[in-house]
Write a protein that holds these residues in place. Structure first.
Motif, PDB file in Angstrom:
ATOM      1  N   THR C 183      16.505 -67.326  49.248  1.00 35.01           N
ATOM      2  CA  THR C 183      15.311 -68.184  49.266  1.00 35.01           C
ATOM      3  C   THR C 183      15.541 -69.337  50.234  1.00 35.01           C
ATOM      4  O   THR C 183      16.666 -69.564  50.698  1.00 35.01           O
ATOM      5  CB  THR C 183      15.024 -68.772  47.869  1.00 35.01           C
ATOM      6  OG1 THR C 183      16.096 -69.658  47.511  1.00 35.01           O
ATOM      7  CG2 THR C 183      14.885 -67.685  46.810  1.00 35.01           C
ATOM      8  N   ALA C 185      15.477 -72.521  49.557  1.00 38.87           N
ATOM      9  CA  ALA C 185      16.338 -73.544  48.962  1.00 38.87           C
ATOM     10  C   ALA C 185      17.782 -73.058  48.848  1.00 38.87           C
ATOM     11  O   ALA C 185      18.715 -73.809  49.133  1.00 38.87           O
ATOM     12  CB  ALA C 185      15.810 -73.945  47.585  1.00 38.87           C
ATOM     13  N   LEU C 188      19.193 -73.321  52.311  1.00 41.26           N
ATOM     14  CA  LEU C 188      19.423 -74.697  52.758  1.00 41.26           C
ATOM     15  C   LEU C 188      20.629 -75.298  52.053  1.00 41.26           C
ATOM     16  O   LEU C 188      21.420 -76.030  52.663  1.00 41.26           O
ATOM     17  CB  LEU C 188      18.170 -75.555  52.506  1.00 41.26           C
ATOM     18  CG  LEU C 188      16.998 -75.238  53.440  1.00 41.26           C
ATOM     19  CD1 LEU C 188      15.718 -75.911  52.934  1.00 41.26           C
ATOM     20  CD2 LEU C 188      17.292 -75.668  54.878  1.00 41.26           C
ATOM     21  N   GLU C 213       8.019 -67.894  46.429  1.00 44.78           N
ATOM     22  CA  GLU C 213       7.747 -69.226  46.951  1.00 44.78           C
ATOM     23  C   GLU C 213       6.284 -69.296  47.407  1.00 44.78           C
ATOM     24  O   GLU C 213       5.637 -68.277  47.642  1.00 44.78           O
ATOM     25  CB  GLU C 213       8.617 -69.503  48.185  1.00 44.78           C
ATOM     26  CG  GLU C 213      10.108 -69.462  47.945  1.00 44.78           C
ATOM     27  CD  GLU C 213      10.925 -69.536  49.231  1.00 44.78           C
ATOM     28  OE1 GLU C 213      12.156 -69.583  49.144  1.00 44.78           O
ATOM     29  OE2 GLU C 213      10.312 -69.516  50.320  1.00 44.78           O
ATOM     30  N   ASN C 214       5.783 -70.502  47.603  1.00 44.18           N
ATOM     31  CA  ASN C 214       4.569 -70.681  48.393  1.00 44.18           C
ATOM     32  C   ASN C 214       5.055 -70.918  49.823  1.00 44.18           C
ATOM     33  O   ASN C 214       5.742 -71.920  50.104  1.00 44.18           O
ATOM     34  CB  ASN C 214       3.771 -71.876  47.882  1.00 44.18           C
ATOM     35  CG  ASN C 214       2.560 -72.154  48.750  1.00 44.18           C
ATOM     36  OD1 ASN C 214       2.396 -71.587  49.831  1.00 44.18           O
ATOM     37  ND2 ASN C 214       1.703 -73.051  48.290  1.00 44.18           N
ATOM     38  N   ALA C 216       3.874 -72.087  52.561  1.00 43.19           N
ATOM     39  CA  ALA C 216       3.603 -73.391  53.175  1.00 43.19           C
ATOM     40  C   ALA C 216       4.565 -74.451  52.652  1.00 43.19           C
ATOM     41  O   ALA C 216       5.032 -75.315  53.395  1.00 43.19           O
ATOM     42  CB  ALA C 216       2.153 -73.807  52.904  1.00 43.19           C
ATOM     43  N   GLU C 217       4.880 -74.387  51.371  1.00 42.91           N
ATOM     44  CA  GLU C 217       5.813 -75.350  50.789  1.00 42.91           C
ATOM     45  C   GLU C 217       7.225 -75.121  51.331  1.00 42.91           C
ATOM     46  O   GLU C 217       7.943 -76.077  51.638  1.00 42.91           O
ATOM     47  CB  GLU C 217       5.801 -75.232  49.258  1.00 42.91           C
ATOM     48  CG  GLU C 217       6.691 -76.270  48.585  1.00 42.91           C
ATOM     49  CD  GLU C 217       6.730 -76.131  47.064  1.00 42.91           C
ATOM     50  OE1 GLU C 217       6.085 -75.214  46.521  1.00 42.91           O
ATOM     51  OE2 GLU C 217       7.437 -76.938  46.430  1.00 42.91           O
ATOM     52  N   SER C 220       7.404 -76.466  54.828  1.00 48.40           N
ATOM     53  CA  SER C 220       7.448 -77.928  54.787  1.00 48.40           C
ATOM     54  C   SER C 220       8.843 -78.420  54.417  1.00 48.40           C
ATOM     55  O   SER C 220       9.364 -79.383  55.001  1.00 48.40           O
ATOM     56  CB  SER C 220       6.407 -78.426  53.773  1.00 48.40           C
ATOM     57  OG  SER C 220       6.647 -79.767  53.410  1.00 48.40           O
ATOM     58  N   LEU C 221       9.466 -77.751  53.463  1.00 44.30           N
ATOM     59  CA  LEU C 221      10.819 -78.141  53.036  1.00 44.30           C
ATOM     60  C   LEU C 221      11.830 -77.944  54.171  1.00 44.30           C
ATOM     61  O   LEU C 221      12.647 -78.832  54.448  1.00 44.30           O
ATOM     62  CB  LEU C 221      11.234 -77.308  51.818  1.00 44.30           C
ATOM     63  CG  LEU C 221      12.660 -77.511  51.317  1.00 44.30           C
ATOM     64  CD1 LEU C 221      12.855 -78.908  50.746  1.00 44.30           C
ATOM     65  CD2 LEU C 221      13.027 -76.460  50.257  1.00 44.30           C
ATOM     66  N   GLU C 224      11.359 -80.635  56.728  1.00 43.59           N
ATOM     67  CA  GLU C 224      11.774 -81.960  56.261  1.00 43.59           C
ATOM     68  C   GLU C 224      13.287 -82.150  56.327  1.00 43.59           C
ATOM     69  O   GLU C 224      13.773 -83.259  56.563  1.00 43.59           O
ATOM     70  CB  GLU C 224      11.274 -82.146  54.824  1.00 43.59           C
ATOM     71  CG  GLU C 224      11.386 -83.565  54.319  1.00 43.59           C
ATOM     72  CD  GLU C 224      10.699 -83.706  52.958  1.00 43.59           C
ATOM     73  OE1 GLU C 224       9.481 -83.900  52.932  1.00 43.59           O
ATOM     74  OE2 GLU C 224      11.382 -83.597  51.930  1.00 43.59           O
ATOM     75  N   GLU C 253      -3.360 -68.412  51.881  1.00 40.16           N
ATOM     76  CA  GLU C 253      -1.983 -68.874  52.025  1.00 40.16           C
ATOM     77  C   GLU C 253      -1.515 -68.802  53.487  1.00 40.16           C
ATOM     78  O   GLU C 253      -0.696 -69.608  53.927  1.00 40.16           O
ATOM     79  CB  GLU C 253      -1.063 -68.069  51.098  1.00 40.16           C
ATOM     80  CG  GLU C 253      -1.218 -68.543  49.640  1.00 40.16           C
ATOM     81  CD  GLU C 253      -1.069 -67.432  48.628  1.00 40.16           C
ATOM     82  OE1 GLU C 253      -1.843 -66.445  48.698  1.00 40.16           O
ATOM     83  OE2 GLU C 253      -0.171 -67.547  47.773  1.00 40.16           O
ATOM     84  N   LEU C 255      -3.568 -69.366  55.950  1.00 37.36           N
ATOM     85  CA  LEU C 255      -4.219 -70.560  56.500  1.00 37.36           C
ATOM     86  C   LEU C 255      -3.403 -71.812  56.192  1.00 37.36           C
ATOM     87  O   LEU C 255      -3.196 -72.665  57.055  1.00 37.36           O
ATOM     88  CB  LEU C 255      -5.632 -70.700  55.901  1.00 37.36           C
ATOM     89  CG  LEU C 255      -6.448 -71.901  56.380  1.00 37.36           C
ATOM     90  CD1 LEU C 255      -6.980 -71.658  57.785  1.00 37.36           C
ATOM     91  CD2 LEU C 255      -7.616 -72.185  55.432  1.00 37.36           C
ATOM     92  N   GLU C 256      -2.938 -71.908  54.967  1.00 35.64           N
ATOM     93  CA  GLU C 256      -2.154 -73.090  54.601  1.00 35.64           C
ATOM     94  C   GLU C 256      -0.845 -73.141  55.391  1.00 35.64           C
ATOM     95  O   GLU C 256      -0.395 -74.205  55.809  1.00 35.64           O
ATOM     96  CB  GLU C 256      -1.867 -73.105  53.089  1.00 35.64           C
ATOM     97  CG  GLU C 256      -1.354 -74.465  52.616  1.00 35.64           C
ATOM     98  CD  GLU C 256      -0.843 -74.444  51.186  1.00 35.64           C
ATOM     99  OE1 GLU C 256      -0.464 -73.366  50.683  1.00 35.64           O
ATOM    100  OE2 GLU C 256      -0.797 -75.529  50.570  1.00 35.64           O
ATOM    101  N   HIS C 259      -1.667 -74.349  58.715  1.00 32.18           N
ATOM    102  CA  HIS C 259      -1.954 -75.777  58.606  1.00 32.18           C
ATOM    103  C   HIS C 259      -0.653 -76.579  58.669  1.00 32.18           C
ATOM    104  O   HIS C 259      -0.564 -77.589  59.380  1.00 32.18           O
ATOM    105  CB  HIS C 259      -2.708 -76.031  57.296  1.00 32.18           C
ATOM    106  CG  HIS C 259      -2.854 -77.471  56.927  1.00 32.18           C
ATOM    107  ND1 HIS C 259      -3.612 -78.366  57.651  1.00 32.18           N
ATOM    108  CD2 HIS C 259      -2.324 -78.182  55.891  1.00 32.18           C
ATOM    109  CE1 HIS C 259      -3.546 -79.562  57.079  1.00 32.18           C
ATOM    110  NE2 HIS C 259      -2.774 -79.472  56.014  1.00 32.18           N
ATOM    111  N   GLN C 311      -5.613 -84.121  48.169  1.00 39.10           N
ATOM    112  CA  GLN C 311      -4.223 -83.812  47.821  1.00 39.10           C
ATOM    113  C   GLN C 311      -3.567 -84.990  47.112  1.00 39.10           C
ATOM    114  O   GLN C 311      -2.762 -84.794  46.192  1.00 39.10           O
ATOM    115  CB  GLN C 311      -3.443 -83.421  49.070  1.00 39.10           C
ATOM    116  CG  GLN C 311      -3.897 -82.066  49.624  1.00 39.10           C
ATOM    117  CD  GLN C 311      -3.140 -81.634  50.856  1.00 39.10           C
ATOM    118  OE1 GLN C 311      -2.577 -82.457  51.575  1.00 39.10           O
ATOM    119  NE2 GLN C 311      -3.126 -80.323  51.108  1.00 39.10           N
TER     120      GLN C 311
END
Lengths: 329, 329, 329, 329
Positions: C183, C185, C188, C213-214, C216-217, C220-221, C224, C253, C255-256, C259, C311
């Motif tokens: 995954t 996480a 990482l 997982e999502n 997009a999340e 983002s992780l 970051e 999803e 699309l997100e 985004h 949000q």
């Protein structure tokens, strides 16, 4: 095939439960305040998008059928169907398949009452959602007995009322880990064994999705067997009955579902089965309906001759192109 | 490594919720009658197999910490930990990650209270199960903000009490469709970002299983990072937190989990996290403990040198043979 | 944050494998004829939508780096990255985590060669997809050893080339039942343990989706943490790496995900990871790109201030409305 | 009911594919060397645990039916059944449901040939595993046409040979994302529509498990309809057809499956369907058989009167106790 309704004339129904207090095993104080039977009817009407309501029976203590009828009439709603509550504490270990004869009899009696209530309210059908009929552990039940009870229980009610339509809403699991009426095919197979003509299937998009079916295919199958009784929509993450707003995640499969809804000439309202735990139920209904209307408008754009030609060739890329073009121009 | 306890000396703890009234979104009248805080302690003790209890806080109205202490003492139980209820209606849209500062503050305050209660009851740690911290729909939250609130919320409490241990019980989903503290690795990564030493992980076998981890591997990882706070067991069908009795389905993976429990020299009670919706909770505890004792007795039979040699060679068939022989002779 | 590219300027890359012969355990004669290294480059270019290619190394026997360079140049493509084949028969039981030192050394050596090839072809990074690094059965491996080998293997290569970027493409499973780099996480966390700065993550939308997982999340992780190396897209049914065309199923999803691609100012080509078993790969690429362009155009329509406000309030229904309006007007 | 065989007299069969070269989309050079038809028979016999073999047809080029017969005889094996390869490149987009009539005809012709081969080898039945019959994308096929082709294709072969038994092995997916013969119930429903008596079901424990059925219940259903043709065992992680050794993960459900195998008086060999990618196939067979024998010996210990009483009461905890006691004493 009858001519399909335009997306403008498509109507929608809802479930009473979407407007009531939702509770689960963690927020045991509920996701909101208590809301009575008659108030759920008001709230459903206030959503501004529904013509009918799936009504759980029994109603709240002190609320009679006449009260419900008056409330529906006052708000311009119809009762699409009556759904006896054969899944509360009394039936926690099964209704028609309960281990003891008294429980099975209680399920039967509640079903009989529901037939009367449906008649009094002019509902099109009585819905069975046997959510406690199944088991949780390996070795817990004898499968032939479970099958026999499931089939005979429904059959006995249906035989008593040959002019009434009964619809079984299948679901793979929850609250039991294993439900008897699990998939479209498993349910159709068992329905055939009832030997009666007035029992059919309620195909819920979300239930179908997390049963690892393609909902459009399940809907087509139910229609082809002549056993389709009702159509429900919602969405989830393919593993559980999340009851999210329609089209929240699976737009393409929802589009295909609506395409089949059109192809089979479905004339009744399409019902929303939502559990807006943390959302305003009116918002959830309106958002769902807006998405469904947008999708049905796109479904109407599909060039059917080209699509059929692509399908006859199993040509996925052409089908995808036609779908994309219908969706996004 | 400390010497592993024999299976005979292994002790078990339970969760207060296993003995209380369980409710869900369908059986909204509950799977049984209401059961108060003090009665759950009695019932837990009556199971005959538990030495400690995971206690949700707040207790029932009118029940004070002293009452709980007295009840525990009277029944020879300890409070293993306090679990603040940061997942009821008040926190339905998040506790430490709630959208509004007042809710986050309320979570903080309840956590602070729980520290006091834990101290008063002599509990080893305070457990956070942030079951409403996440989201349901795509686009619903801003992920950097969610991460920041999640990490800072826990950190702020932990910093205030450097001598208190805090454990986060991760779970992939439910009641939210997406939870922030989702997997062992996601949680360990976020815990690192708290920058504090007194926050760790509660590894629940069932949560790990349906998060698509191998529970034994997750347990080993948590231990290796020095962040393992507690160990819970139960079982499910790999897709949802069914909270069945331990070993009901996944005997081999439960055996491997217990093998790692032994290898790491775990000395605290192993906790059962059960939801016996339709079963007697005492029976569910006793059945779980009997299975766990049988499995640990088999784990003790594993020829460790041979097993390590097989593992060094990644030799699955030899490992299977050793496991089978330990299980069945 | 850098200014996001317009959807018109978004570029796409592909994987060489999408254009070669695909085979599986049933159609062992392949889903089409053999296609050589240089021909895959021609076919990729002929799709008309790609600017770069992810190249598996070694190339076909008799094809040198100069040949590949010439073919790429002739067709106006760049090598986005080199992906050493550390998952064929030689590495069937692991590459960097293989049981024997000789296999681990062979993985290391192939990685070193890949660094040279990447330099010769001007590729931005070397990608590791350790698809055989894991296990299949409980008790098969010792987890601390597996972790150590996984981390040290990658670290040793990366340390030798501090100026080269390495990206690890995580995946939950397949071909092993359990993969180490499973995954976002988990990967990482392990990357942190390498202690080097030049190793990061390749986030594949499909891998993320079926790892529960999502996407997009996860993206983002990874961003970051400063460890995002590349972005890949495709689609699947959330349970397996089906490698369908992008947006075939999960439009919202996807699309997100796009985004977030925009929000983080991603400037490199977005890579397609497709396995068009029964489809023309050029069609699969074009259909994917057309869908992605349509979605990115819709992403650009999202009213960011309103979305951020929704949000900040975790307001799912408003977020859904904004998404629906961007998608369908 | 016929008297159940003792576990000692239980015999096992295997699949030829378990002993041949396994390949997948990543290790395109295979997990081992090429192994010819006759050599797989030798290897199967050398496992020391099999009495029969499921044979894929066509055989290798140059290997005739007489050669296979001789090899089987020489090694004391029988052909349990013939499985025509209706899932290789030629049938990559469907066999009986292929888009073009020529492909459907080719499937029919190969099935006819297989009937002859089965007769020549004395095989009990011809097995259809229509692994390419389905689709991958929404909107790709017309479902009524797919259903018609699937049913008519099988029916036409079966009608030509009323004295031959045909068995359909259902599977939810792989290699297609959606297969027509997906679940036990879906297949039984379609088999009913063939209108012939000589077509039935092959229930594979692993296929059933990842189709989200309880395999024991599926087996019981197939038996009850009089359509059970064969029984296969293996194991997986409930999401994919991993084809691990029998009992590797799901001991309780495998025990329950064997319990039903006994209850229905199954007299034929139980067949192993294994894909030992990285293991010696002989080891995988022996390990599976040893586990199955151990489990069947435990199944024989189940106190049937007590178990039936517990099942009649849906008493999960008593059933669990009986199972645990049978397993572990």
């Amino acid at each position: 095939m009858t001519s399909a309704p335009s997306s403008a004339s498509r109507t929608f129904a809802g479930g009473m439960w979407s407007f009531g207090r939702i509770i689960d095993r963690y927020a045991t104080d509920g996701y909101g305040p208590e809301i009575g039977t008659l108030r759920t009817i008001e709230l459903a009407a206030a959503s501004g998008e529904l013509v009918g309501l799936d009504l759980n029976y029994p109603f709240d203590a002190g609320v009679g059928v006449a009260d419900v009828k008056a409330a529906l009439d006052a708000h311009g709603l119809v009762a699409t169907n009556i759904t006896p509550v054969i899944y509360d504490r009394r039936f926690r270990s099964g209704s028609f398949t309960g281990a003891d004869a008294a429980t099975r009899r209680a399920a039967h009696d509640l079903a009989e009452e529901s037939v009367d209530v449906a008649a009094a309210l002019g509902a099109r059908y009585v819905k069975f959602w046997p959510g406690q009929d199944g088991y949780d552990y390996p070795f817990q039940v004898d499968y032939p007995t479970l099958r026999r009870h499931a089939v005979e229980g429904i059959r006995d009610v249906a035989r008593n009322h040959p002019d009434v339509t009964f619809g079984i809403e299948y679901k793979l699991k929850e609250p039991r880990n294993r439900l008897f009426w699990s998939t479209a095919a498993a349910s159709l197979l068992a329905i055939e064994r009832t030997g009666v003509d007035n029992v059919g299937l309620v195909v819920d998009f979300g239930h179908s999705l997390f049963a690892k079916e393609n909902p459009a295919e399940a809907l087509s199958l139910a229609h082809e067997t002549g056993r389709l009784v009702d159509v429900e929509v919602d969405d989830n993450y393919r593993e559980w009955d999340d009851d999210l707003t329609a089209g929240a995640l699976h737009l393409v499969e929802t589009l295909e579902f609506l395409h089949v809804v059109r192809e089979i000439g479905w004339q009744h309202p399409v019902k929303l089965d939502l559990f807006p735990y943390r959302e305003d139920p009116g918002d959830a209904v309106r958002e769902s309906v807006a998405t469904l209307r947008a999708l049905e408008e796109r479904a109407a754009r599909l060039p059917l001759d080209e699509l059929r030609a692509a399908q006859a060739a199993h040509d996925a890329m052409t089908a995808q192109r036609l779908v994309r073009t219908a969706l996004f121009g």
